[in-house]
Design an enzyme around this catalytic site. Structure first.
Site, PDB file in Angstrom:
ATOM      1  N   CYS A 138       0.829  -1.213   0.000  1.00 42.67           N
ATOM      2  CA  CYS A 138       0.000   0.000   0.000  1.00 42.67           C
ATOM      3  C   CYS A 138       0.865   1.265   0.000  1.00 42.67           C
ATOM      4  CB  CYS A 138      -0.987  -0.055   1.158  1.00 42.67           C
ATOM      5  SG  CYS A 138      -2.440   0.964   0.870  1.00 42.67           S
ATOM      6  N   HIS A 146      -3.084  -5.337   1.825  1.00 42.59           N
ATOM      7  CA  HIS A 146      -2.409  -5.513   3.122  1.00 42.59           C
ATOM      8  C   HIS A 146      -2.429  -6.976   3.572  1.00 42.59           C
ATOM      9  CE1 HIS A 146      -2.099  -1.219   4.324  1.00 42.59           C
ATOM     10  NE2 HIS A 146      -3.159  -1.075   3.559  1.00 42.59           N
ATOM     11  N   GLU A 167      -0.586  -8.317   5.561  1.00 41.31           N
ATOM     12  CA  GLU A 167      -0.137  -8.400   6.969  1.00 41.31           C
ATOM     13  C   GLU A 167      -1.301  -8.388   7.953  1.00 41.31           C
ATOM     14  OE1 GLU A 167       0.122  -5.836   5.004  1.00 41.31           O
ATOM     15  OE2 GLU A 167      -0.217  -3.947   6.072  1.00 41.31           O
TER      16      GLU A 167
HETATM   17  N1  LIG Z   1      -3.374   1.822   3.582  1.00 41.78           N
HETATM   18  C1  LIG Z   1      -2.472   2.606   3.051  1.00 41.78           C
HETATM   19  O1  LIG Z   1      -1.260   2.376   3.125  1.00 41.78           O
HETATM   20  C2  LIG Z   1      -3.014   3.830   2.411  1.00 41.78           C
HETATM   21  C3  LIG Z   1      -2.040   4.568   1.532  1.00 41.78           C
HETATM   22  C4  LIG Z   1      -2.356   6.048   1.531  1.00 41.78           C
HETATM   23  N2  LIG Z   1      -3.634   6.300   0.904  1.00 41.78           N
HETATM   24  C5  LIG Z   1      -1.241   6.814   0.832  1.00 41.78           C
HETATM   25  O2  LIG Z   1      -1.478   7.467  -0.116  1.00 41.78           O
HETATM   26  O3  LIG Z   1      -0.124   6.749   1.252  1.00 41.78           O
END
Ligand SMILES: NC(=O)CC[C@H](N)C(=O)O
Length: 200
Positions: free
Chosen positions: A81, A180, A182
């Site tokens: 992410c 994610h 994790e």
């Molecule tokens: N769950 C996340 O890691 C979200 C990422 C977040 N929206 C970003 O732009 O960094």
């Protein structure tokens, strides 16, 4: 390398969950918060969180250059992410002064799935991880909008309005997912990454 030591970038984000998943996948997970902690690691995980904040803290703590140096030197890294954003060479609609560590020849779009679907779950079939689908949790996730020739697509959204969007990629020693793993207790992505570290 019997048990690899894998650092989790620990300036912001869901660090603990990655440490737990790495241990379950047969690695020793350590927090990386200071430049001198980068030297001893065999691999690096960049967690989910908020990439703008992570970028600022990485630069404030003097981690940007040493991390880039190790990544350029071939250090295996996995970003989930916000971590995917940190590993991307380009951010679509990039604004402000947000920087990334880079290395992955991809363009990511932040918060790509839109406000109505801020967070969602979906089953993904990822050949590298075996026949069982993986339950993927997306939280204000990015997607991969462009991939360079050296980038292998590992997973795409399979149904719904975002069907076909790229959500997992690998390029050499770099791995990234929009979702994610994790947080689900399914450690196959971490096991795959630990195997990458072992064979690096
Ligand atoms: N769950 C996340 O890691 C979200 C990422 C977040 N929206 C970003 O732009 O960094």
């Amino acid at each position: 390398m019997t048990t690899p030591t894998i650092g989790v970038l620990a300036v912001q984000g869901d660090v603990r969950e990655h440490l737990v998943a790495l241990e379950a996948a047969g690695a020793t997970g350590v927090r990386v918060r200071r430049p001198e902690e980068i030297e001893g690691i065999d691999g690096l995980v960049i967690p989910g969180g908020e990439s703008t904040v992570m970028d600022k803290l990485v630069r404030t703590f003097g981690l940007h250059e040493p991390l880039r140096a190790r990544l350029t030197g071939g250090l295996p890294a996995y970003g989930s992410c916000a971590g995917m954003i940190m590993l991307a060479d380009r951010i679509a609609d990039g604004r402000d002064d947000q920087q990334t560590l880079g290395g992955l020849d991809i363009t990511v779009r932040r918060n790509a799935f839109g406000r109505q679907v801020d967070s969602f779950e979906a089953d993904l079939h990822i050949r590298e991880l075996g026949p069982e689908p993986m339950r993927a949790v997306f939280i204000r996730a990015p997607w991969v909008e462009e991939t360079g020739a050296a980038v292998r697509v590992l997973a795409r959204v399979e149904s719904g309005p975002a069907a076909g969007r790229v959500v997992a990629v690998r390029q050499g020693n770099l791995l990234a997912t929009s979702f994610h793993p994790e947080v689900t207790g399914d450690h196959r992505v971490h096991s795959y990454f630990v195997a990458m570290v072992r064979s690096a």
